[in-house]
Scaffold this motif. Structure first.
Motif, PDB file in Angstrom:
ATOM      1  N   HIS A 422       0.868  -1.187   0.000  1.00 36.46           N
ATOM      2  CA  HIS A 422       0.000   0.000   0.000  1.00 36.46           C
ATOM      3  C   HIS A 422       0.897   1.227   0.000  1.00 36.46           C
ATOM      4  N   PRO A 423       0.338   2.403  -0.305  1.00 36.01           N
ATOM      5  CA  PRO A 423       1.141   3.628  -0.209  1.00 36.01           C
ATOM      6  C   PRO A 423       1.565   3.888   1.237  1.00 36.01           C
ATOM      7  N   LYS A 424       2.718   4.529   1.393  1.00 32.81           N
ATOM      8  CA  LYS A 424       3.209   4.857   2.739  1.00 32.81           C
ATOM      9  C   LYS A 424       2.597   6.158   3.257  1.00 32.81           C
ATOM     10  N   VAL A 425       2.239   7.044   2.327  1.00 33.82           N
ATOM     11  CA  VAL A 425       1.656   8.314   2.727  1.00 33.82           C
ATOM     12  C   VAL A 425       0.634   8.748   1.678  1.00 33.82           C
ATOM     13  N   VAL A 426      -0.503   9.314   2.152  1.00 33.56           N
ATOM     14  CA  VAL A 426      -1.550   9.818   1.252  1.00 33.56           C
ATOM     15  C   VAL A 426      -2.050  11.151   1.788  1.00 33.56           C
ATOM     16  N   GLY A 427      -2.642  11.928   0.880  1.00 36.81           N
ATOM     17  CA  GLY A 427      -3.216  13.210   1.283  1.00 36.81           C
ATOM     18  C   GLY A 427      -4.599  13.028   1.872  1.00 36.81           C
ATOM     19  N   GLY A 429      -8.242  13.072   2.535  1.00 33.33           N
ATOM     20  CA  GLY A 429      -9.420  13.312   1.720  1.00 33.33           C
ATOM     21  C   GLY A 429      -9.144  13.419   0.236  1.00 33.33           C
ATOM     22  N   LYS A 430      -7.930  13.140  -0.168  1.00 37.95           N
ATOM     23  CA  LYS A 430      -7.570  13.294  -1.584  1.00 37.95           C
ATOM     24  C   LYS A 430      -8.016  12.067  -2.358  1.00 37.95           C
ATOM     25  N   ARG A 431      -8.956  12.265  -3.271  1.00 38.78           N
ATOM     26  CA  ARG A 431      -9.495  11.153  -4.045  1.00 38.78           C
ATOM     27  C   ARG A 431      -8.395  10.500  -4.884  1.00 38.78           C
ATOM     28  N   SER A 432      -8.310   9.146  -4.791  1.00 39.76           N
ATOM     29  CA  SER A 432      -7.310   8.406  -5.565  1.00 39.76           C
ATOM     30  C   SER A 432      -7.742   6.945  -5.629  1.00 39.76           C
ATOM     31  N   ARG A 433      -6.971   6.172  -6.345  1.00 39.82           N
ATOM     32  CA  ARG A 433      -7.208   4.733  -6.407  1.00 39.82           C
ATOM     33  C   ARG A 433      -6.252   3.973  -5.488  1.00 39.82           C
ATOM     34  N   ALA A 434      -5.701   4.653  -4.520  1.00 43.56           N
ATOM     35  CA  ALA A 434      -4.793   4.003  -3.572  1.00 43.56           C
ATOM     36  C   ALA A 434      -5.514   2.856  -2.859  1.00 43.56           C
ATOM     37  N   ALA A 435      -4.805   1.741  -2.679  1.00 37.84           N
ATOM     38  CA  ALA A 435      -5.439   0.547  -2.113  1.00 37.84           C
ATOM     39  C   ALA A 435      -4.468  -0.230  -1.260  1.00 37.84           C
ATOM     40  N   ILE A 436      -5.044  -1.071  -0.420  1.00 39.56           N
ATOM     41  CA  ILE A 436      -4.283  -2.070   0.335  1.00 39.56           C
ATOM     42  C   ILE A 436      -4.426  -3.387  -0.416  1.00 39.56           C
ATOM     43  N   PHE A 437      -3.302  -4.016  -0.731  1.00 41.42           N
ATOM     44  CA  PHE A 437      -3.308  -5.337  -1.340  1.00 41.42           C
ATOM     45  C   PHE A 437      -2.749  -6.340  -0.339  1.00 41.42           C
ATOM     46  N   ALA A 438      -3.430  -7.471  -0.196  1.00 43.83           N
ATOM     47  CA  ALA A 438      -2.980  -8.547   0.682  1.00 43.83           C
ATOM     48  C   ALA A 438      -2.771  -9.807  -0.145  1.00 43.83           C
ATOM     49  N   ASN A 439      -1.544 -10.289  -0.154  1.00 42.84           N
ATOM     50  CA  ASN A 439      -1.224 -11.531  -0.850  1.00 42.84           C
ATOM     51  C   ASN A 439      -1.108 -12.629   0.206  1.00 42.84           C
ATOM     52  N   PHE A 440      -2.109 -13.486   0.259  1.00 45.05           N
ATOM     53  CA  PHE A 440      -2.165 -14.602   1.219  1.00 45.05           C
ATOM     54  C   PHE A 440      -1.640 -15.836   0.487  1.00 45.05           C
ATOM     55  N   ALA A 503      -9.911  -0.401  -0.905  1.00 39.33           N
ATOM     56  CA  ALA A 503      -9.492   0.999  -1.016  1.00 39.33           C
ATOM     57  C   ALA A 503      -8.877   1.468   0.293  1.00 39.33           C
ATOM     58  N   LEU A 504      -7.797   2.226   0.183  1.00 42.32           N
ATOM     59  CA  LEU A 504      -7.115   2.731   1.371  1.00 42.32           C
ATOM     60  C   LEU A 504      -7.932   3.883   1.976  1.00 42.32           C
ATOM     61  N   PRO A 505      -8.334   3.787   3.256  1.00 43.36           N
ATOM     62  CA  PRO A 505      -9.112   4.870   3.872  1.00 43.36           C
ATOM     63  C   PRO A 505      -8.305   6.175   3.921  1.00 43.36           C
ATOM     64  N   ILE A 506      -8.900   7.249   3.424  1.00 43.17           N
ATOM     65  CA  ILE A 506      -8.198   8.545   3.379  1.00 43.17           C
ATOM     66  C   ILE A 506      -8.914   9.609   4.197  1.00 43.17           C
ATOM     67  N   ASP A 507     -10.160   9.331   4.598  1.00 46.75           N
ATOM     68  CA  ASP A 507     -10.935  10.322   5.358  1.00 46.75           C
ATOM     69  C   ASP A 507     -10.750  10.098   6.854  1.00 46.75           C
ATOM     70  N   LEU A 508      -9.500  10.078   7.282  1.00 46.99           N
ATOM     71  CA  LEU A 508      -9.135   9.882   8.682  1.00 46.99           C
ATOM     72  C   LEU A 508      -8.285  11.063   9.128  1.00 46.99           C
ATOM     73  N   SER A 532       1.493   0.050   8.485  1.00 51.03           N
ATOM     74  CA  SER A 532       0.969   1.368   8.819  1.00 51.03           C
ATOM     75  C   SER A 532       1.164   2.312   7.639  1.00 51.03           C
ATOM     76  N   TYR A 533       0.381   3.378   7.637  1.00 44.63           N
ATOM     77  CA  TYR A 533       0.546   4.431   6.639  1.00 44.63           C
ATOM     78  C   TYR A 533       0.260   5.771   7.297  1.00 44.63           C
ATOM     79  N   ARG A 534       0.621   6.830   6.620  1.00 41.45           N
ATOM     80  CA  ARG A 534       0.509   8.164   7.188  1.00 41.45           C
ATOM     81  C   ARG A 534      -0.411   9.018   6.328  1.00 41.45           C
TER      82      ARG A 534
END
Length: 552
Positions: A422-427, A429-440, A503-508, A532-534
């Motif tokens: 996943h991305p390490k840092v996001v803006g 409320g900034k709309r994007s296609r950033a996501a968390i991927f889990a490879n099990f 989708a990576l939560p950005i409204d935090l 973790s991400y920031r």
């Protein structure tokens, strides 16, 4: 140095000689098969000297095979079998016994009968002439305590092409499992080496270091390619490892090991194809006559049964195999070959005859992505596979008809079963296609994978069939740096069959946020990964300076 025309003539003559040799073997076998009988005794070798002493009793009811027929020893441990001039006689080890092993810990429960030996013009030598059929072919067995619950170690595709890659295999894999406890035996699922069959002895020396009885099967990179008949493609394998098709029992589990690489391809005459010869399927049929239907039957071969409309595995061969297994409610197949990791489930629509699907574990490989990628702290290539699975090996725990498979990534903690990207840092409320991927790694889309943010509610992730972005990140330096990286670029990504996305939560609030992902496997065990991400205040593009005029 030979000119091209001389080389072509030489190759043509060599192929013709192999054809003639194969035909002569066929006629010899046909002419002598009904006339020759192999006989001997399977006995309890109490003093472990490898010879039948007068006081040592035969063992009744032990299956013995010539690769097609299967007979049981009588009350005195005696057997009798038809034999041709290119056969291997072997014992199907019963539960409660073990076969003697050689200095490499390879079970020695077979006798090769090739009076004329293998073809002499092979690039890699086969079996030397064995001479006339012995008067008695006796097989010693040793008593062995075998619990219903036991573990085995599984290697997919060691596949070293060079001595250096064999060193990588030893350092990344063998060194980790030397002296491993509570493991009954190990098995390699083919491609023991990478085409250079002169590396077979080095592979055997490597396996011997582990200290376990070890079974092997033939892959498409363990073959004699300079032959014209499939029956001759295993000559060097037989010389180094014994029969390419065999069976044995351990505890309440029956194992069938098969060579399922057809070479040359029976359809085109070029390359290879997954499938079985008729005599192999006849062997399975005859073998299963002596296997109780409540036993777990485990089949091990190299190429997965998934035939993709018949272009990689002969559908008719798979169907007959499924027909032979229809009375066995508990089955498992083990394969490798793909250098990815996948759980296949064959249902009625694929020709399986039971409501409970047939599970095939297509194992990840010890060589990973063919020993590619940057070096790790041990000085070996990271070799992550194309679907994002790290290179490694598997433990399978059996308990009568039940089993559990656990994958072990090389050089990692046992808890490493999920990789997060996943991305390490996001803006904020900034709309994007950033996501968390889990490879099990051991997963499939029938499993439940969930995530939670900052200790909140667990929510389901969405299964996706796409390439793993974490693997693309591995490829990025190889394709974008202007300095040369030592080693070999990994191969291109392939679709992962065990990937989930959300989708990576950005409204935090601005700050650091914790990600937890958990997955439950087919055996009821839960696995977790965290990261973790920031979130930072969003940054917008700087405003454009208005232009005074229009530019064409």
């Amino acid at each position: 140095m030979l000119c091209p025309s001389s080389i072509n003539l030489y190759k043509t003559m060599k192929l013709q000689l192999n054809v003639l040799f194969g035909i002569s073997l066929l006629f010899l076998a046909v002419g002598s098969y009904a006339q020759q009988k192999a006989s001997g005794i399977v006995y309890h070798d109490q003093n472990q000297n490898g010879k039948k002493d007068r006081t040592e009793a035969g063992i009744a009811g032990v299956p013995v095979s010539n690769g097609v027929d299967v007979v049981l020893t009588d009350n005195y441990g005696k057997y009798e079998l038809n034999v041709g001039d290119d056969d291997i006689i072997f014992v199907i080890k019963p539960s409660g016994y073990k076969a003697p092993v050689d200095k490499h810990n390879l079970p020695q429960s077979y006798y090769i009968h090739k009076p004329g030996g293998s073809p002499t013009n092979l690039e890699y030598a086969g079996v030397a002439p064995t001479g006339p059929l012995p008067k008695s072919i006796d097989f010693p067995l040793l008593k062995n305590t075998e619990a219903d619950r036991f573990r085995i170690l599984v290697f997919g595709d060691p596949q070293a092409y060079t001595a250096q890659e064999m060193t990588y295999f030893n350092r990344a894999i063998v060194d980790e499992v030397i002296g491993v406890k509570d493991v009954a035996f190990g098995i390699s699922l083919g491609d023991l080496v990478g085409d250079d069959l002169s590396l077979h002895p080095s592979y055997k020396e490597s396996i011997a270091r582990i200290g376990l009885p070890w079974y092997n099967l033939k892959g498409n990179h363990d073959m004699n390619y300079d032959v014209s008949a499939d029956s001759l493609s295993d000559e060097t394998f037989e010389a180094n490892f014994g029969p390419a098709n065999y069976a044995f029992n351990y505890g309440k589990v029956h194992f069938i090991v098969l060579d399922n690489v057809r070479y040359p391809n029976p359809r085109t005459g070029r390359g290879y194809l997954g499938g079985f010869r008729k005599e192999q399927l006849d062997f399975i049929e005859n073998d299963l006559k002596h296997v109780p239907e409540d036993r777990l039957v485990v089949l091990a071969f190299h190429i997965p049964l998934d035939h993709r409309n018949g272009d990689t595995f002969r559908a008719e061969d798979r169907q007959r195999l499924f027909d032979l297994l229809k009375d066995y409610p508990n089955t498992l197949s083990l394969s490798a070959h793909m250098h990815t990791q996948t759980q296949h489930f064959y249902r009625r629509e694929e020709g399986w005859h039971r409501d409970k699907p047939h599970h095939e574990y297509n194992a990840g490989t010890t060589s990973g992505d063919w020993y590619s990628g940057e070096l790790d702290s041990r000085g070996v290539p990271k070799a992550t596979m194309r679907d994002g699975t790290p290179n490694g090996y598997a433990f399978i725990e059996f308990n009568q008809a039940q089993y559990r498979i656990r994958y072990q990534a090389s050089g990692r903690d046992t808890s490493y079963q999920i990789n997060l990207f996943h991305p390490k840092v996001v803006g904020q409320g900034k709309r994007s296609r950033a996501a968390i991927f889990a490879n099990f790694f051991m997963g499939h889309h029938g499993n439940t994978v969930e995530y939670a943010i900052d200790g909140g509610e667990w929510k389901k992730m969405i299964p996706v069939r796409t390439t793993d972005p974490a693997y693309h990140a591995i490829l990025y330096p190889w394709d974008n740096l202007d300095t040369l990286i030592p080693g070999r670029r990994p191969t291109d990504a392939t679709v992962s069959m065990h990937l989930w996305r959300i989708a990576l939560p950005i409204d935090l609030p601005v700050g650091e946020h914790q990600i937890r992902v958990r997955a439950t496997d087919d055996y009821g065990f839960s696995h977790e990964a965290s990261s973790s991400y920031r979130i930072e205040p969003a940054k917008n593009y700087p405003p454009l300076t208005p232009t005074s005029g229009r530019t064409n």
